[in-house]
Scaffold this motif. Structure first.
Motif, PDB file in Angstrom:
ATOM      1  N   THR A 148       0.838  -1.200   0.000  1.00 24.39           N
ATOM      2  CA  THR A 148       0.000   0.000   0.000  1.00 24.39           C
ATOM      3  C   THR A 148       0.875   1.253   0.000  1.00 24.39           C
ATOM      4  O   THR A 148       0.626   2.193  -0.753  1.00 24.39           O
ATOM      5  CB  THR A 148      -0.934   0.005   1.227  1.00 24.39           C
ATOM      6  N   ASN A 149       1.917   1.256   0.850  1.00 22.11           N
ATOM      7  CA  ASN A 149       2.815   2.400   0.916  1.00 22.11           C
ATOM      8  C   ASN A 149       3.531   2.617  -0.411  1.00 22.11           C
ATOM      9  O   ASN A 149       3.667   3.755  -0.871  1.00 22.11           O
ATOM     10  CB  ASN A 149       3.822   2.215   2.057  1.00 22.11           C
ATOM     11  N   LEU A 150       3.991   1.541  -1.025  1.00 19.11           N
ATOM     12  CA  LEU A 150       4.677   1.638  -2.317  1.00 19.11           C
ATOM     13  C   LEU A 150       3.770   2.255  -3.373  1.00 19.11           C
ATOM     14  O   LEU A 150       4.154   3.200  -4.074  1.00 19.11           O
ATOM     15  CB  LEU A 150       5.155   0.262  -2.775  1.00 19.11           C
ATOM     16  N   ILE A 151       2.571   1.740  -3.478  1.00 18.06           N
ATOM     17  CA  ILE A 151       1.639   2.215  -4.510  1.00 18.06           C
ATOM     18  C   ILE A 151       1.215   3.655  -4.231  1.00 18.06           C
ATOM     19  O   ILE A 151       1.247   4.515  -5.121  1.00 18.06           O
ATOM     20  CB  ILE A 151       0.414   1.281  -4.614  1.00 18.06           C
ATOM     21  N   THR A 152       0.847   3.947  -2.988  1.00 17.59           N
ATOM     22  CA  THR A 152       0.400   5.296  -2.629  1.00 17.59           C
ATOM     23  C   THR A 152       1.503   6.315  -2.866  1.00 17.59           C
ATOM     24  O   THR A 152       1.273   7.377  -3.457  1.00 17.59           O
ATOM     25  CB  THR A 152      -0.046   5.339  -1.153  1.00 17.59           C
ATOM     26  N   ALA A 153       2.706   6.002  -2.402  1.00 19.59           N
ATOM     27  CA  ALA A 153       3.822   6.931  -2.582  1.00 19.59           C
ATOM     28  C   ALA A 153       4.125   7.142  -4.065  1.00 19.59           C
ATOM     29  O   ALA A 153       4.431   8.259  -4.487  1.00 19.59           O
ATOM     30  CB  ALA A 153       5.050   6.416  -1.847  1.00 19.59           C
ATOM     31  N   SER A 154       4.038   6.078  -4.839  1.00 16.44           N
ATOM     32  CA  SER A 154       4.312   6.193  -6.275  1.00 16.44           C
ATOM     33  C   SER A 154       3.257   7.049  -6.968  1.00 16.44           C
ATOM     34  O   SER A 154       3.593   7.920  -7.773  1.00 16.44           O
ATOM     35  CB  SER A 154       4.351   4.809  -6.912  1.00 16.44           C
ATOM     36  N   VAL A 155       2.000   6.818  -6.656  1.00 17.95           N
ATOM     37  CA  VAL A 155       0.913   7.560  -7.293  1.00 17.95           C
ATOM     38  C   VAL A 155       0.946   9.028  -6.886  1.00 17.95           C
ATOM     39  O   VAL A 155       0.760   9.920  -7.715  1.00 17.95           O
ATOM     40  CB  VAL A 155      -0.459   6.935  -6.935  1.00 17.95           C
ATOM     41  N   GLU A 156       1.227   9.283  -5.602  1.00 17.71           N
ATOM     42  CA  GLU A 156       1.209  10.646  -5.086  1.00 17.71           C
ATOM     43  C   GLU A 156       2.572  11.328  -5.189  1.00 17.71           C
ATOM     44  O   GLU A 156       2.748  12.432  -4.689  1.00 17.71           O
ATOM     45  CB  GLU A 156       0.721  10.640  -3.638  1.00 17.71           C
ATOM     46  N   ASN A 157       3.530  10.639  -5.814  1.00 20.53           N
ATOM     47  CA  ASN A 157       4.881  11.181  -5.997  1.00 20.53           C
ATOM     48  C   ASN A 157       5.485  11.628  -4.666  1.00 20.53           C
ATOM     49  O   ASN A 157       6.005  12.720  -4.523  1.00 20.53           O
ATOM     50  CB  ASN A 157       4.869  12.348  -6.989  1.00 20.53           C
ATOM     51  N   ARG A 158       5.388  10.725  -3.672  1.00 19.53           N
ATOM     52  CA  ARG A 158       5.889  11.004  -2.324  1.00 19.53           C
ATOM     53  C   ARG A 158       7.168  10.210  -2.069  1.00 19.53           C
ATOM     54  O   ARG A 158       7.485   9.274  -2.778  1.00 19.53           O
ATOM     55  CB  ARG A 158       4.839  10.612  -1.288  1.00 19.53           C
ATOM     56  N   ILE A 159       7.869  10.597  -1.018  1.00 24.15           N
ATOM     57  CA  ILE A 159       9.076   9.880  -0.610  1.00 24.15           C
ATOM     58  C   ILE A 159       8.651   8.614   0.122  1.00 24.15           C
ATOM     59  O   ILE A 159       7.791   8.658   0.999  1.00 24.15           O
ATOM     60  CB  ILE A 159       9.941  10.767   0.308  1.00 24.15           C
ATOM     61  N   LEU A 160       9.284   7.501  -0.219  1.00 24.44           N
ATOM     62  CA  LEU A 160       8.978   6.239   0.447  1.00 24.44           C
ATOM     63  C   LEU A 160       9.543   6.256   1.863  1.00 24.44           C
ATOM     64  O   LEU A 160      10.504   6.962   2.161  1.00 24.44           O
ATOM     65  CB  LEU A 160       9.576   5.069  -0.338  1.00 24.44           C
ATOM     66  N   GLU A 161       8.938   5.466   2.739  1.00 24.94           N
ATOM     67  CA  GLU A 161       9.364   5.433   4.142  1.00 24.94           C
ATOM     68  C   GLU A 161      10.840   5.083   4.285  1.00 24.94           C
ATOM     69  O   GLU A 161      11.532   5.660   5.111  1.00 24.94           O
ATOM     70  CB  GLU A 161       8.507   4.446   4.937  1.00 24.94           C
ATOM     71  N   ASP A 162      11.333   4.122   3.494  1.00 23.76           N
ATOM     72  CA  ASP A 162      12.744   3.742   3.621  1.00 23.76           C
ATOM     73  C   ASP A 162      13.651   4.888   3.187  1.00 23.76           C
ATOM     74  O   ASP A 162      14.706   5.109   3.771  1.00 23.76           O
ATOM     75  CB  ASP A 162      13.057   2.466   2.843  1.00 23.76           C
ATOM     76  N   GLU A 163      13.223   5.650   2.175  1.00 25.02           N
ATOM     77  CA  GLU A 163      14.009   6.800   1.736  1.00 25.02           C
ATOM     78  C   GLU A 163      13.991   7.892   2.799  1.00 25.02           C
ATOM     79  O   GLU A 163      15.007   8.545   3.053  1.00 25.02           O
ATOM     80  CB  GLU A 163      13.465   7.338   0.415  1.00 25.02           C
ATOM     81  N   ARG A 164      12.852   8.076   3.435  1.00 24.09           N
ATOM     82  CA  ARG A 164      12.722   9.058   4.510  1.00 24.09           C
ATOM     83  C   ARG A 164      13.682   8.700   5.653  1.00 24.09           C
ATOM     84  O   ARG A 164      14.367   9.560   6.194  1.00 24.09           O
ATOM     85  CB  ARG A 164      11.284   9.086   5.023  1.00 24.09           C
ATOM     86  N   LYS A 165      13.755   7.418   6.000  1.00 30.53           N
ATOM     87  CA  LYS A 165      14.661   6.966   7.058  1.00 30.53           C
ATOM     88  C   LYS A 165      16.113   7.201   6.666  1.00 30.53           C
ATOM     89  O   LYS A 165      16.924   7.635   7.495  1.00 30.53           O
ATOM     90  CB  LYS A 165      14.435   5.482   7.352  1.00 30.53           C
TER      91      LYS A 165
END
Length: 118
Positions: free
Chosen positions: A31-48
């Protein structure tokens, strides 16, 4: 935000397995992968990774500042520092100040990206 709705999509089994592999590597949910990709957001692992980078940078500057304090303590104890050493010391302080200003600009940009992402 409460998550109550679902979206069903059809994809090939191989694509799904590939996405699941990516999620496992990044230690995130599908869900996080798809949502971040669609919304052009930073993934949690990248944020960390970004936060780890900021912490590492801060630790480097703490070590440098500690060294500066040690040099100042030695100069104060001896009550003397040669002009050559003083010029070198001032040059290093100037470099550190410039690097710290650049670092702060970068961190400000990173925080704004993370904030826009939340």
């Amino acid at each position: 935000m409460e998550k109550r709705d679902y979206i069903k999509i059809r994809i090939s089994i191989t694509r799904k397995e590939n996405w699941k592999r990516i999620c496992k590597e990044k230690n995130i949910t599908l869900t996080n992968l798809i949502t971040a990709s669609v919304e052009n957001r930073i993934l949690e692992d990248e944020r960390k990774k970004i936060l780890e980078f900021i912490e590492k940078q801060d630790n480097i500057f703490i070590k440098i500042e500690t060294n500066i304090n040690q040099i100042a303590r030695i100069a104060n104890a001896q009550k003397f520092i040669s002009s050559k050493e003083l010029n070198y010391f001032q040059s290093q302080l100037k470099n550190i100040t410039e690097l710290k200003e650049k670092q702060n600009e970068i961190i400000t940009k990173i925080y704004s990206l993370i904030a826009d992402d939340s």
